[in-house]
Write a protein that holds these residues in place. Structure first.
Motif, PDB file in Angstrom:
ATOM      1  N   UNK A 185       0.862  -1.137  -0.081  1.00 43.29           N
ATOM      2  CA  UNK A 185      -0.034   0.176   0.128  1.00 43.29           C
ATOM      3  C   UNK A 185       1.047   1.463  -0.159  1.00 43.29           C
ATOM      4  N   UNK A 186       1.879   1.331   0.851  1.00 45.00           N
ATOM      5  CA  UNK A 186       2.697   2.132   0.596  1.00 45.00           C
ATOM      6  C   UNK A 186       3.681   2.635  -0.619  1.00 45.00           C
ATOM      7  N   UNK A 187       3.916   1.615  -1.240  1.00 46.63           N
ATOM      8  CA  UNK A 187       4.576   1.754  -2.643  1.00 46.63           C
ATOM      9  C   UNK A 187       3.414   2.472  -3.651  1.00 46.63           C
ATOM     10  N   UNK A 188       1.828   1.688  -3.602  1.00 41.85           N
ATOM     11  CA  UNK A 188       1.008   2.391  -4.350  1.00 41.85           C
ATOM     12  C   UNK A 188       0.957   3.778  -4.017  1.00 41.85           C
ATOM     13  N   UNK A 189       0.827   4.158  -2.839  1.00 42.60           N
ATOM     14  CA  UNK A 189       0.591   5.606  -2.381  1.00 42.60           C
ATOM     15  C   UNK A 189       1.598   6.324  -2.782  1.00 42.60           C
ATOM     16  N   UNK A 190       2.692   6.006  -2.882  1.00 42.78           N
ATOM     17  CA  UNK A 190       4.114   6.660  -3.128  1.00 42.78           C
ATOM     18  C   UNK A 190       3.859   6.785  -4.495  1.00 42.78           C
ATOM     19  N   UNK A 191       3.497   5.787  -5.454  1.00 41.49           N
ATOM     20  CA  UNK A 191       3.561   6.116  -6.844  1.00 41.49           C
ATOM     21  C   UNK A 191       2.539   7.087  -7.205  1.00 41.49           C
ATOM     22  N   UNK A 192       1.002   6.868  -6.553  1.00 35.31           N
ATOM     23  CA  UNK A 192       0.172   7.817  -6.664  1.00 35.31           C
ATOM     24  C   UNK A 192       0.314   9.284  -6.441  1.00 35.31           C
ATOM     25  N   UNK A 193       1.041   9.305  -5.182  1.00 36.54           N
ATOM     26  CA  UNK A 193       1.393  10.904  -4.950  1.00 36.54           C
ATOM     27  C   UNK A 193       2.430  11.406  -5.575  1.00 36.54           C
ATOM     28  N   UNK A 194       3.446  10.639  -6.277  1.00 36.11           N
ATOM     29  CA  UNK A 194       4.414  11.017  -7.297  1.00 36.11           C
ATOM     30  C   UNK A 194       3.671  11.162  -8.571  1.00 36.11           C
ATOM     31  N   UNK A 195       2.624  10.275  -9.036  1.00 35.40           N
ATOM     32  CA  UNK A 195       1.935  10.512 -10.279  1.00 35.40           C
ATOM     33  C   UNK A 195       1.322  11.762 -10.371  1.00 35.40           C
ATOM     34  N   UNK A 196       0.545  12.016  -9.429  1.00 32.66           N
ATOM     35  CA  UNK A 196      -0.240  13.381  -9.525  1.00 32.66           C
ATOM     36  C   UNK A 196       0.565  14.752  -9.669  1.00 32.66           C
ATOM     37  N   UNK A 409       0.919  19.177  -5.525  1.00 36.29           N
ATOM     38  CA  UNK A 409       1.695  19.236  -4.336  1.00 36.29           C
ATOM     39  C   UNK A 409       0.884  19.063  -3.085  1.00 36.29           C
ATOM     40  N   UNK A 410      -0.192  19.654  -3.099  1.00 32.34           N
ATOM     41  CA  UNK A 410      -1.154  19.524  -1.849  1.00 32.34           C
ATOM     42  C   UNK A 410      -1.387  18.292  -1.338  1.00 32.34           C
ATOM     43  N   UNK A 411      -1.818  17.330  -1.979  1.00 38.03           N
ATOM     44  CA  UNK A 411      -1.954  15.906  -1.629  1.00 38.03           C
ATOM     45  C   UNK A 411      -0.685  15.445  -0.903  1.00 38.03           C
ATOM     46  N   UNK A 412       0.208  15.534  -1.528  1.00 39.75           N
ATOM     47  CA  UNK A 412       1.574  14.845  -1.211  1.00 39.75           C
ATOM     48  C   UNK A 412       2.024  15.622  -0.009  1.00 39.75           C
ATOM     49  N   UNK A 413       2.020  16.838   0.304  1.00 37.79           N
ATOM     50  CA  UNK A 413       2.490  17.574   1.257  1.00 37.79           C
ATOM     51  C   UNK A 413       1.422  17.386   2.626  1.00 37.79           C
ATOM     52  N   UNK A 414       0.018  17.127   2.244  1.00 36.23           N
ATOM     53  CA  UNK A 414      -0.945  16.961   3.465  1.00 36.23           C
ATOM     54  C   UNK A 414      -0.587  15.444   3.862  1.00 36.23           C
ATOM     55  N   UNK A 415      -0.456  14.309   3.028  1.00 36.48           N
ATOM     56  CA  UNK A 415      -0.382  12.795   3.613  1.00 36.48           C
ATOM     57  C   UNK A 415       1.071  12.754   4.110  1.00 36.48           C
ATOM     58  N   UNK A 416       2.156  13.442   3.433  1.00 31.03           N
ATOM     59  CA  UNK A 416       3.446  13.423   4.037  1.00 31.03           C
ATOM     60  C   UNK A 416       3.526  13.949   5.529  1.00 31.03           C
ATOM     61  N   UNK A 417       2.902  14.983   5.658  1.00 29.56           N
ATOM     62  CA  UNK A 417       2.906  16.020   7.125  1.00 29.56           C
ATOM     63  C   UNK A 417       2.103  15.103   8.296  1.00 29.56           C
ATOM     64  N   UNK A 418       1.011  14.549   7.584  1.00 33.79           N
ATOM     65  CA  UNK A 418       0.183  13.634   8.576  1.00 33.79           C
ATOM     66  C   UNK A 418       1.281  12.274   9.201  1.00 33.79           C
ATOM     67  N   UNK A 419       1.791  11.692   8.046  1.00 36.79           N
ATOM     68  CA  UNK A 419       2.500  10.475   8.410  1.00 36.79           C
ATOM     69  C   UNK A 419       3.843  11.288   9.296  1.00 36.79           C
ATOM     70  N   UNK A 420       4.385  12.023   8.919  1.00 37.17           N
ATOM     71  CA  UNK A 420       5.597  12.433   9.635  1.00 37.17           C
ATOM     72  C   UNK A 420       5.428  12.966  10.765  1.00 37.17           C
ATOM     73  N   UNK A 421       4.241  13.469  11.354  1.00 36.52           N
ATOM     74  CA  UNK A 421       3.801  14.046  12.588  1.00 36.52           C
ATOM     75  C   UNK A 421       3.503  12.740  13.316  1.00 36.52           C
ATOM     76  N   UNK A 422       2.954  11.647  12.929  1.00 36.78           N
ATOM     77  CA  UNK A 422       2.536  10.680  13.343  1.00 36.78           C
ATOM     78  C   UNK A 422       3.593   9.609  14.014  1.00 36.78           C
ATOM     79  N   UNK A 423       4.778   9.633  12.965  1.00 34.84           N
ATOM     80  CA  UNK A 423       6.009   8.606  13.401  1.00 34.84           C
ATOM     81  C   UNK A 423       6.602   9.004  14.765  1.00 34.84           C
ATOM     82  N   UNK A 424       6.896  10.342  14.943  1.00 37.58           N
ATOM     83  CA  UNK A 424       7.489  10.683  16.356  1.00 37.58           C
ATOM     84  C   UNK A 424       6.324  10.384  17.172  1.00 37.58           C
TER      85      UNK A 424
END
Length: 750
Positions: A185-196, A409-424
């Motif tokens: 799922x992570x690879x698929x999400x990465x491909x989609x986030x990069x594809x947009x 850029x918006x979806x990538x930053x939104x998803x990235x920020x949510x995950x980056x905040x959840x990991x710590x």
């Protein structure tokens, strides 16, 4: 018409050639990065599809192999050890080996062979009996970094060891990884986030000089060209640039590929020959990218398709209405309020949260043009010069077009920020390895009769005769402080019945001598006058160090003192404090001589290493999010560069006239910079804010009593800021082009 389209694309002057080059380069960037993602995904699929010979567990009374598999640790890495003996004909062979090792020989992985040559024997090599016979091939390894050893024994020696079983067939099924679906799922999400962003980049590239091409195609319609013919000509223009871009993108991937093998994406590297997209991946990109470019080009010329007069009837589109922000607000409220109100129930019924999250992401894209318009009004209100006024007017004139360049850029930053905040937050809720007083303390449990030795007369743990030499060896290692934990005496009336104590694996009620406990203050302080006390060690083997720290100290003021001589009892568990990594490995080397006595449920590891293993998945996610954020920002920056170049070409005439009337070139530079940077910053801030808003309730749902404000890891914040700066630098690099196309001596041709 195809030949005519090729002629117009390749032989229509400098402007057409420049548009072709920019389109090809834009497509090349996206294709090269997308191929890299597909290559890493293929390497991951190949890795998890390898046979898990370590998982062999089916016994066969007539099998031809005696099999004893175990794991060890070295410097935070897991070593896979197989002790094997051949007891029959036609024995199976471990993948990667030409034959099973003979007694007194062993095969090792390349990484372990290198480590053995570079490491003192008392830290590693002395753990393995025999001589090196060969190297294990890639078929038996997951990664070039794997530490694996297969040791040959006499059947008589191996049959007496615990955990030895007789097997007839080595398992060939792949690893049953619980995280496989997560990573896919992570690879698929990465491909989609990069594809947009890549599709936005391609769309911007095919729209370069769209207005001038509209006029040309409209003139062709007026002299008799049919709509289908215009579509063919426009499609050829777009497809030629896209095909050239795909070819350049494959070349860019070839340049990037050597660097991919050094990326430990999942905590380990992949084999070099597996890092390649599949044949279908190449074919898909070769077909899909030109098709997307053609579709984007045709959509940009829809006014010509309706009527050639539609090009002349230009009008400012209506301004976006405030209703566009309503779906985003509803989605945030639907997601945040239930999770904060009842975190536990949200974990059990996530369907509403998932739907709300989809609404949030959709609302984010819908509200983008309205946000861009509001940014333009804010810029106009606080304007301090002509450049700000011009930029604000341009943004307000068509906010949808201005937002299009940053929409990916918006979806990538939104998803990235949510995950980056959840990991710590996730790591902080479960792990305090860096502050734990037991971080540099190794713990190991010895065999328990109720699990492995059903004979009631069997002694649990090491007998005093076995424990004495072991403790002496450990005490002789400089920097090692052994603390033995003994089984309670049956005469001690403070020991609870077996079904009442927290006997979850090794640990449970143990006896520690107060003299030993003083050498490890984290255990606690004995009551005054006590020589030994009972302590509850059931929490010793948790992998959640925050829970362990909350449980400390093991010895409490009300701990029961015992007068029995603990040294006469078996050693059930052992804790060893070490002062360095080298000391730790020497301790593990000594313990390797007692492998048959160590519990199979427990690998000798420090508490810090246990916490690091638990946090490894979260750290891998953090690494992936950071990489993905950097790549997405790079693509978004290229998309902005293409959009700004196309915008300058579109406005060649008004910019030239402004220069003729006395407007300075610096004013035009600032105008273009402001009208592109403002949507970029506004989109990033909004997306990051939404991501943080989404992360907070999720963190509360995971651990309602532990989380306050959640913040992304500094590496993500630095990547985000660095990506924005690089995007601005890319935009600034395009500005000199404005000087060339608006030279005043060319005004007479406009």
């Amino acid at each position: 018409m195809i030949r005519f389209g090729l002629h117009m694309t390749l032989r229509s002057g400098r402007e057409a050639f420049t548009r072709l080059v920019v389109t090809a380069l834009s497509v090349a960037v996206g294709v090269g990065l997308l191929l890299s993602v597909l290559a890493m995904y293929h390497a991951y699929r190949d890795t998890i599809g390898k046979p898990c010979w370590q998982c062999t567990s089916t016994t066969d009374a007539h099998g031809s192999l005696l099999w004893n598999y175990s794991e060890d640790e070295y410097d935070g890495a897991t070593m896979h050890r197989l002790d094997v003996a051949i007891v029959g004909a036609h024995a199976s062979v471990v993948p990667g080996l030409s034959a099973m090792p003979a007694p007194g020989q062993y095969y090792v992985s390349p990484a372990l062979a290198t480590l053995l040559r570079a490491t003192p024997g008392d830290e590693l090599g002395d753990r393995f009996p025999g001589a090196l016979a060969g190297i294990i091939g890639p078929a038996g390894l997951q990664s070039p970094d794997d530490l694996v050893i297969v040791i040959g024994h006499q059947a008589s020696d191996l049959s007496n060891l615990p955990r030895t079983m007789r097997v007839g067939r080595i398992q060939t099924a792949p690893h049953d990884l619980s995280t496989s679906q997560f990573y896919q799922f992570g690879f698929a999400m990465g491909a989609v986030v990069l594809l947009i962003p890549m599709l936005v980049l391609i769309g911007n590239a095919t729209r370069i000089a769209a207005a001038r091409r509209e006029q040309r195609y409209a003139a062709m319609r007026l002299v008799g060209a049919e709509r289908s013919q215009i579509n063919v000509v426009a499609s050829v223009d777009a497809v030629v640039g896209a095909v050239l871009g795909v070819a350049l993108g494959i070349g860019l991937y070839a340049v990037l590929r050597p660097a991919l093998k050094d990326i430990p994406l999942l905590g380990y590297r992949f084999f070099d020959d597996t890092i390649t997209p599949t044949g279908w991946g190449f074919v898909g990109i070769l077909v899909a990218v030109p098709a997307a470019a053609a579709i984007s080009c045709l959509l940009s010329l829809r006014r010509v398709q309706i009527s050639p007069l539609g090009v002349a009837r230009r009008a400012t589109p209506p301004a976006p209405r405030s209703w566009r922000v309503i779906p985003l607000l509803i989605g945030l409220a639907t997601f945040i309020i239930p999770v904060l109100a009842s975190p536990g129930s949200s974990r059990g019924t996530p369907d509403l949260a998932v739907l709300a999250l989809i609404l949030v992401m959709t609302g984010l894209m819908i509200s983008g043009p309205w946000l861009t318009m509001m940014a333009s009004r804010l810029l106009a209100r606080w304007t301090v010069g002509g450049s700000s006024l011009l930029a604000a007017r341009r943004l307000a004139d068509n906010p949808r077009s201005s937002f299009r360049a940053v929409s990916g850029l918006m979806l990538a930053v939104m998803v990235g920020t949510a995950l980056a905040a959840l990991v710590p937050a996730a790591i902080d809720s479960q792990d305090t390895t860096h502050t734990s007083p037991l971080r540099n303390v190794l713990r190991v449990g010895f065999l328990q009769s109720d699990r492995l030795k059903p004979d009631p007369g069997t002694i649990d743990g090491l007998t005093p005769a076995q424990a004495g030499p072991l403790l002496a060896k450990l005490a002789a290692i400089p920097g090692a402080v052994p603390v033995p934990l003994y089984q309670p005496s049956q005469a001690d009336d403070a020991v609870p019945p077996p079904d009442e104590g927290p006997m979850s694996g090794p640990g449970g009620q143990l006896v520690v001598q107060c003299a030993d406990a003083q050498r490890l203050p984290a255990l606690g302080v004995c009551p005054a006058g006590a020589r030994a006390v009972l302590m509850d060690g059931s929490a010793m083997y948790t992998d959640n160090l925050r829970a362990l720290n909350d449980y400390l100290p093991f010895i409490k003021p009300d701990s029961h003192a015992t007068s029995n001589d603990a040294t006469r009892q078996p050693v059930s568990d052992l804790m060893v404090k070490v002062d360095s990594q080298a000391t730790l490995e020497r301790v593990r080397t000594v313990l390797s001589g007692y492998r048959e006595d160590i519990s199979p449920y427990d690998t000798p590891m420090t508490f810090g290493e246990v916490g690091d293993v638990r946090a490894r998945l979260y750290l891998e996610i953090q690494r992936i999010v950071t990489i993905l954020a950097g790549v997405t920002l790079l693509v978004a920056g290229c998309g902005l560069a293409v959009a700004i170049s196309g915008g300058m070409v579109e406005r060649k005439r008004p910019f030239t006239l402004l220069r003729v009337t006395g407007t300075g070139l610096g004013t035009l530079y600032r105008t273009v910079l402001l009208e592109t940077v403002m949507p970029l910053i506004a989109a990033t801030v909004l997306a990051a804010g939404v991501g943080m808003s989404v992360a907070y309730p999720i963190a509360r749902a995971l651990a309602p009593e532990r989380h306050g404000v959640v913040l992304p890891h500094p590496s993500y914040a630095l990547t985000l800021c660095g990506g924005l700066l690089i995007s601005v630098a890319i935009i600034a690099a395009c500005l000199p082009f404005l000087s060339r196309i608006t030279a005043t001596q060319n005004a007479r041709f406009e």
